[in-house]
Design an enzyme around this catalytic site. Sequence first.
Site, mmCIF file in Angstrom:
data_model
loop_
_atom_site.group_PDB
_atom_site.id
_atom_site.type_symbol
_atom_site.label_atom_id
_atom_site.label_comp_id
_atom_site.label_asym_id
_atom_site.label_seq_id
_atom_site.Cartn_x
_atom_site.Cartn_y
_atom_site.Cartn_z
ATOM 1 N N GLU A 131 0.850 -1.194 0.000
ATOM 2 C CA GLU A 131 0.000 0.000 0.000
ATOM 3 C C GLU A 131 0.882 1.239 0.000
ATOM 4 O O GLU A 131 2.011 1.205 0.493
ATOM 5 C CB GLU A 131 -0.884 -0.011 1.257
ATOM 6 N N ASN B 36 -6.557 1.330 2.900
ATOM 7 C CA ASN B 36 -7.298 2.572 3.100
ATOM 8 C C ASN B 36 -6.935 3.631 2.059
ATOM 9 O O ASN B 36 -7.763 4.454 1.676
ATOM 10 C CB ASN B 36 -7.021 3.120 4.502
ATOM 11 N N ASN C 167 -12.107 -1.219 -0.634
ATOM 12 C CA ASN C 167 -11.419 -1.715 0.566
ATOM 13 C C ASN C 167 -12.191 -1.334 1.822
ATOM 14 O O ASN C 167 -12.517 -0.160 2.014
ATOM 15 C CB ASN C 167 -10.009 -1.112 0.651
ATOM 16 N N GLU C 168 -12.501 -2.316 2.645
ATOM 17 C CA GLU C 168 -13.086 -2.097 3.977
ATOM 18 C C GLU C 168 -14.157 -1.003 3.975
ATOM 19 O O GLU C 168 -14.138 -0.087 4.804
ATOM 20 C CB GLU C 168 -11.983 -1.780 4.985
ATOM 21 N N TYR D 180 -6.277 -8.967 11.795
ATOM 22 C CA TYR D 180 -4.966 -8.787 12.413
ATOM 23 C C TYR D 180 -5.065 -9.218 13.877
ATOM 24 O O TYR D 180 -6.106 -9.053 14.510
ATOM 25 C CB TYR D 180 -4.512 -7.329 12.337
ATOM 26 N N GLU E 211 -6.072 -9.534 3.668
ATOM 27 C CA GLU E 211 -5.248 -8.854 4.671
ATOM 28 C C GLU E 211 -5.218 -9.735 5.914
ATOM 29 O O GLU E 211 -6.259 -9.983 6.516
ATOM 30 C CB GLU E 211 -5.784 -7.459 5.044
ATOM 31 N N GLN F 200 1.800 -6.317 5.539
ATOM 32 C CA GLN F 200 2.114 -6.056 4.145
ATOM 33 C C GLN F 200 3.436 -6.711 3.776
ATOM 34 O O GLN F 200 3.842 -7.646 4.462
ATOM 35 C CB GLN F 200 2.115 -4.558 3.909
#
Length: 499
Positions: free
Chosen positions: A26, A71, A171-172, A241, A289, A344
């Site tokens: 990212e 993000n 994304n999200e 996560y 992710e 990442q």
Amino acid sequence: MQAKLTLHPAFQVGKVDPRLFGSFIEHLGRAVYHGIYEPDHPTADDQGFRRDVLELVRKLGVTVVRYPGGNFVSGYRWEDGTGDRAKRPRRADLAWGDIETNEIGIDEFQEWCKRAGAELMMAVNLGTRGPEEARQLVEYCNFPGGTELSDRRRANGLEDPFGIRLWCLGNEMDGEWQMGAKTAEEYGRIACEAAKLMKWTDPTIELVACGSSHYGMCGNWEETVLRHVYEHVDYISLHSYYGNPNDDTPEFLSCSLLMDEYIRTVCAIADYVKKIKNSNKTMYLSFDEWNVWFHSNGAKLPKWTVAPHRLEDVYTLEDALLVGCMLITLLRHCDRVKIACLAQLVNVIAPILTENVDEGGRAWAQTIFYPFLHASLYGRGTVLTPIVSCPTYSVRRYPEVPYVETVAVVSDDGSEMTVFAVNRSADEVIDFTVDLTACAKAPAVIEHLTMTHADKRAVNTADDPQNVCPDASGNAAIDGATLTAELAPYSWNVIRIKL
């Protein structure tokens, strides 16, 4: 303690999609600038890419890389990263509070992926932009020529189409932290329309719809979104996560059970929507992710700077053990999880760390590098259903956490089997046996790789990059049709067997 794994070649979970060993870059911190790209670095190639980093990425065996966010993508104008670099705009990135120079964009990143030997997984902005801008990006990237956008790419010196096959629809989008966050109904509608336009532009592409941002938000979002997009997308995403802020290692190492629960829950929701739509199509999962992330939480940095040292977690042995457990979990669900991205890849919560050229310019592998490396090297093939008998311990969420997390994979050509195993015990050597009666005649151990350390918080650094590394010191052996091995306390183990 003793643990036993029983295997039979007829009892298979499924075949591993190589894209299970993906990662993520990212525009955040030093992932791009001073990570993969640093034109002043002594190892920089003709495009300014760090060859030392490329070498580590290729060694890691990354198969697919999700880009450019995260993000970041929810406010990104893809056009900013195309054409003459001298004319590209500098913009304020609201996602992370950094300044984005746009020196690297799709024009350059698709070339980096080729040099890294990885497939590009491109995300489109469905936060501040919409279906038309997403469709335009597909045209710019994949159309051979003869249209304004494809000819713009060719005028930028990129004659051949990029051929990007895998695309994320935002994304999200359920997160309030996301630019252009949406309700499930709002996102479902815009994702449906974006999917239609993108596939009309290039019918060969595969699409990933946004699932929940984490397990705690899972449920109604997936059902509602899938009702809108089921016929038009190929995957739904999962993000998760895990951390150990309370220094409770037994609890921390049980987090892979939560990952397992998350996968089973999303599969159940997807299958429910499949039923109510009377569809013959199975929805697959993209766990795009996942990682350990807590060391850098709460760190404050000045805003509006270029490529700051942001979210640079330094990983320990116990972090590597959980990463190993999560890789085993992903392999055990290879029948439904077809894509996964360790988030990442470089510097930002990553298996690879670098120094800027003015700091010394070194690059090295963190502890979590090695379980991923081994899974990528030896985890391709067919996963066998693991029947495990071993002692357990109890934590707050789960009353029975097995001390040994394990799975076995048979290579595509059938000549080799690899058993992956993590010992979650802090102080007990576990006598591990594998019943191979049904698997092969007279098998032999190729090697038993193991990674452990006297200090569970041991890390690798630029000065001591080999502090926590695997070696072939394991004692696995075969007598008849039984494999035996000792699993050291807090250890990651890879036992390769010739069939």
